[in-house]
Each structure stands twice: as structure tokens, then as C-alpha cells.
Design an enzyme around this catalytic site. Structure first.
Site, PDB file in Angstrom:
ATOM      1  N   GLY A   1       0.774  -1.242   0.000  1.00 17.87           N
ATOM      2  CA  GLY A   1       0.000   0.000   0.000  1.00 17.87           C
ATOM      3  C   GLY A   1       0.799   1.282   0.000  1.00 17.87           C
ATOM      4  O   GLY A   1       0.212   2.359  -0.084  1.00 17.87           O
TER       5      GLY A   1
ATOM      6  N   CYS B   1     -13.949   3.175 -27.895  1.00 24.29           N
ATOM      7  CA  CYS B   1     -15.311   3.719 -27.953  1.00 24.29           C
ATOM      8  C   CYS B   1     -15.960   3.738 -26.579  1.00 24.29           C
ATOM      9  O   CYS B   1     -16.907   3.007 -26.292  1.00 24.29           O
ATOM     10  CB  CYS B   1     -16.144   2.890 -28.920  1.00 24.29           C
ATOM     11  SG  CYS B   1     -15.311   2.803 -30.501  1.00 24.29           S
ATOM     12  N   GLU B   2     -15.405   4.544 -25.709  1.00 19.93           N
ATOM     13  CA  GLU B   2     -15.930   4.750 -24.353  1.00 19.93           C
ATOM     14  C   GLU B   2     -15.565   6.185 -23.979  1.00 19.93           C
ATOM     15  O   GLU B   2     -14.413   6.597 -24.195  1.00 19.93           O
ATOM     16  CB  GLU B   2     -15.218   3.843 -23.326  1.00 19.93           C
ATOM     17  CG  GLU B   2     -15.372   2.382 -23.532  1.00 19.93           C
ATOM     18  CD  GLU B   2     -16.591   1.778 -22.837  1.00 19.93           C
ATOM     19  OE1 GLU B   2     -17.302   2.498 -22.109  1.00 19.93           O
ATOM     20  OE2 GLU B   2     -16.820   0.592 -23.067  1.00 19.93           O
TER      21      GLU B   2
END
Ligand code: LLP
Length: 404
Positions: free
Chosen positions: A233, A338-339
Site C-alpha cells: 500500500g 469507444c468509451e
């Protein structure tokens, strides 16, 4: 990785040379940076003499794992595939820990057969599954139990793992039940308390709170854990002025904890080792203006680097060759997918770009290639590692034929 006479270099190699030879989009890693990061982590935690298990999910390139092995790192894996890669890279099974909420029967059997250091269990069901395998093979399996400490990691919501609403680990009550169950099992040897509260953590106080929870629990249990696995982390600086994790304070708090409970410490860092050692080189395919901004359409897309689309993460973008001419337009760096979320960054101070220029997406070494996909039937990019003047192709570019 720096500019020399306006041109960006990775160690001794210019981007201009790389793009001619390897095409784009291209993942490129610096060996020197990787080595620096490993030495940095080792030095910051030196007093703890920890076992450092690289989190393979952050980057599972076999050549990179082989390099990490040379630095005597272990591995944190979350699937049979990752475990197989770690073993193939020559990482000592005695330095491999296996985490994850949904390890299957065959994955567990594979881990047990390969005698890894620990399986960090995350549910009673999983404990019973391991016991079944151990019993049938007349073995005793070393396990850890992952606690969900209900601690806020103060990071992006999507990459927080230690709050009670997250699926990871078990709560205190279940933890105590599992300890008691394991103590009475002929087939399990409980060795570890494990925890991982999230990723990209830059406030050591979150870790400190986590240690307080662990402390209270150990006192309550009156059980001696051989290992305490504190997970990974540790955050990196995605922006030049962003906050840095205070390793000194974190390390100090752990040292106190370690002395009190006489346990060995395990870490599972991923991003802090490989994150800033990797970049993506991409070409400007087209520029398209509307009234408010100019779309810089790159040949890299969200399938190559998911982090911005998935988490709203921001990666710095810099030109491969500086021209010192500032654009008056707002640039929006996007990919061809295509987003609408296929968008990397909006920048209002970038230098003037033109078609066929190259740019660099920074800090893409962790959760970059490993999260990539073939969405829109796009072949995955190549990966290269630079060592001084040497270029090693460590992952070939996928061919369209591979997809069809
Ligand atoms: N240990 C466990 C049990 C983990 O779940 C993770 C990461 C790590 C260690 C390594 O964490 P690190 O040191 O790399 O922060 N895809 C996201 C990050 C997901 C992290 C998942 N677990 C991203 O791109 O930010």
C-alpha cells in the site's frame, strides 16, 4: 529518466530511438529506477529485517520477477497463475504468501504442494477447504488469517480494502473464532496475522491506526504469532508536488510493535517498487478541436492503462521532445476506444503538439500492463526494460493474428 537537450531519455536510450525500433504504444521500464526503489524500501525498513514479498498483481512480467528475485525478494500472489509465475522466476517458495478472498480448491492444493510460506486465509470456508486438502495429504499447512481492521486508508475509495464494508479479511469476532478453530486443528498451523488496508497510502497515520487495532487484538488473544504481515500500500508521487509517505514514522511505529510482540514482519509492496520505474510511450494519431478544447488522440488507450478510466487516477503526461512552445488550447488526452471514459488527462499548459509527435505517460509501471486487456480487439503493447545502453524486449507486442 530525464531530458537531455530537450529529448527524453530512459537511462542511455532516447525515446526517439525506441519508437523507431519498437513502435507504440510501448511500456518501458528503467532497471536503474527499479533497483533504486528496492534499495530505498530495504533501507527504510532495515531495522525491521522484514521479508519483502513483491505484490505480483502490480506487475507480473516474468523478466521483472526474475530481476526482483536477484534482489532476494519474495512474492505476494493472489492466483495460481501468479504463483506459477513467481516459481518460474525462481522465487523461493519459502518467501511466497498467497492472499485473496476466493482461492479455489485446486489453487489451494497447488500452493500446498509447492510448500509456500503462508496461505493467508480470508474466511472460515477457506480454512475448512485447506483442512480438507491437508487431511487428505496428511500434511500440516501453515496459515495466516487476514484481519479486516476497519481502518480508513485515506486513499481512493476503489482501492481501499480495510473498511468493514470491504470484502477483504474477517472481522475481529470471526478472527478470534478462526484462531481458536486453527489452534485445535491437527492439519493447520497458525503462524501469521495478516492485514492490508489499501493501496496508494500516503498518510502514515492510517498505518499507525491499523497497528493499534492489531495490538489490541493480539493482547486480547494472548496468542504468539510468528509473523505479522502488514501488506503493501505504500504510495508514490503521481504528481510532483503530492504528499510523500513518511517511511521513518511508519517504520518507527512498526519497530515498537515488533519488539513488543516478538514477531517477524512481512511486507507486500507492489506500486512502491515498480510504479515509477515504468512509462508508456504513445504517439499522437490525430488532433481534433472543438470550441472549448483540443482532443489529443493517442494510440494508447484505456485497455493499455486502465487506472484513469477505472479510478479517475491521474498520470502525468509529458512530451518526448520539448519545443518550449506553450499551447493556448486546453488539451484533452484520449485514446481511440469507444468509451467516454477512455480519457487520460486534461491539461491547460501543455506544449504545442502535432500529429505523429510522441508523449510519455508517467508512473505506469504498477497496475499498468497487468491490468491491460484486449478490449476493442486491440493487441497488447510490447514491454521493454532498459539497463544502461541495453534494451531488453521483455514482452513481445501481441499480433492481431494472436487475437483472431
Ligand atoms: N497485498 C495485498 C493483499 C493487496 O491486495 C495488494 C494490492 C498489495 C499487497 C499491493 O499493494 P501496493 O503496494 O501495490 O499498493 N489496481 C489498483 C490497485 C489495486 C491494489 C490491489 N491490492 C490501482 O491501479 O491503483
Amino acid at each position: 529518466m530525464e531530458y537531455k537537450n530537450k529529448n527524453f531519455y530512459v537511462e542511455q536510450i532516447s525515446i526517439n530511438k525506441l519508437v523507431k525500433k519498437y513502435k507504440t504504444p510501448l511500456y518501458c521500464y528503467s532497471y536503474k529506477k527499479l533497483k533504486e526503489n528496492i534499495n530505498f524500501i530495504k533501507s527504510k525498513f532495515k531495522k525491521l529485517s522484514p521479508i519483502i514479498c513483491f505484490s505480483v498483481k502490480s506487475n507480473s512480467n516474468l523478466s521483472i520477477l526474475k530481476e526482483l528475485k536477484k534482489f532476494k525478494l519474495g512474492a505476494d500472489v493472489v492466483s495460481q497463475g501468479e504463483l506459477m509465475k513467481a516459481l518460474k522466476a525462481g522465487i523461493n517458495p519459502n518467501k511466497i504468501v498467497f492472499s485473496g478472498v476466493g482461492k479455489t480448491f485446486s489453487e489451494l492444493a497447488f500452493a500446498i504442494n509447492n510448500k509456500i510460506l503462508l496461505i493467508n486465509v480470508e474466511s472460515k470456508n477457506e480454512v475448512l477447504e485447506i483442512e480438507k486438502i491437508a487431511k487428505s495429504q496428511k500434511k500440516v499447512v501453515d496459515i495466516g488469517i487476514r484481519l479486516n481492521p476497519n481502518t480508513d486508508a485515506k486513499t481512493l475509495k476503489q482501492i481501499s480494502t480495510g473498511k468493514k464494508e470491504n470484502k477483504f479479511g474477517v472481522d475481529e469476532k470471526s478472527f478470534i473464532d478462526l484462531v481458536n478453530y486453527s489452534k485445535n486443528s491437527k492439519y493447520l498451523k497458525l503462524k501469521c496475522l495478516s492485514v492490508h488496508i489499501g493501496s496508494q497510502i500516503v498518510d502514515y497515520k492510517s498505518y499507525k491506526k491499523m497497528l493499534i487495532v492489531l495490538s489490541k487484538l493480539i493482547k486480547k488473544l494472548n496468542f504468539k504469532f510468528e509473523y505479522v504481515d502488514l501488506g503493501g500500500g505504500m504510495g508514490i508521487q503521481y504528481q510532483l508536488d503530492s504528499k510523500k509517505l513518511n517511511y521513518e514514522m511508519y517504520s518507527k511505529a512498526i519497530l515498537k510493535f515488533k519488539k513488543k510482540y516478538g514477531c517477524k514482519i512481512i511486507f507486500e509492496p507492489g506500486r512502491s517498487i515498480i510504479g515509477n520505474a515504468g512509462i508508456i510511450i504513445s504517439k499522437v494519431i490525430y488532433l481534433k478541436e472543438n470550441k472549448s478544447k483540443c482532443f489529443v488522440i493517442l494510440d494508447a488507450a484505456m485497455n493499455d492503462l486502465m487506472r484513469p478510466a477505472l479510478y479517475g487516477a491521474k498520470h502525468r503526461i509529458i512530451p518526448s521532445n520539448k519545443n518550449n512552445k506553450k499551447s493556448k488550447k486546453i488539451y484533452e488526452f484520449v485514446g481511440p476506444i469507444c468509451e467516454s471514459t477512455d480519457k487520460f488527462l486534461t491539461s491547460n499548459n501543455f506544449q504545442i503538439l502535432k500529429q505523429n509527435d510522441f508523449i510519455i505517460i508517467c508512473d505506469a509501471g504498477a497496475y499498468g500492463y497487468s491490468l491491460s486487456s484486449n478490449y476493442n480487439s486491440r493487441p497488447k503493447p510490447a514491454e521493454i526494460m532498459i539497463k544502461g545502453r541495453k534494451i531488453n524486449l521483455i514482452q513481445k507486442r501481441q499480433k492481431l493474428a494472436d487475437l483472431i
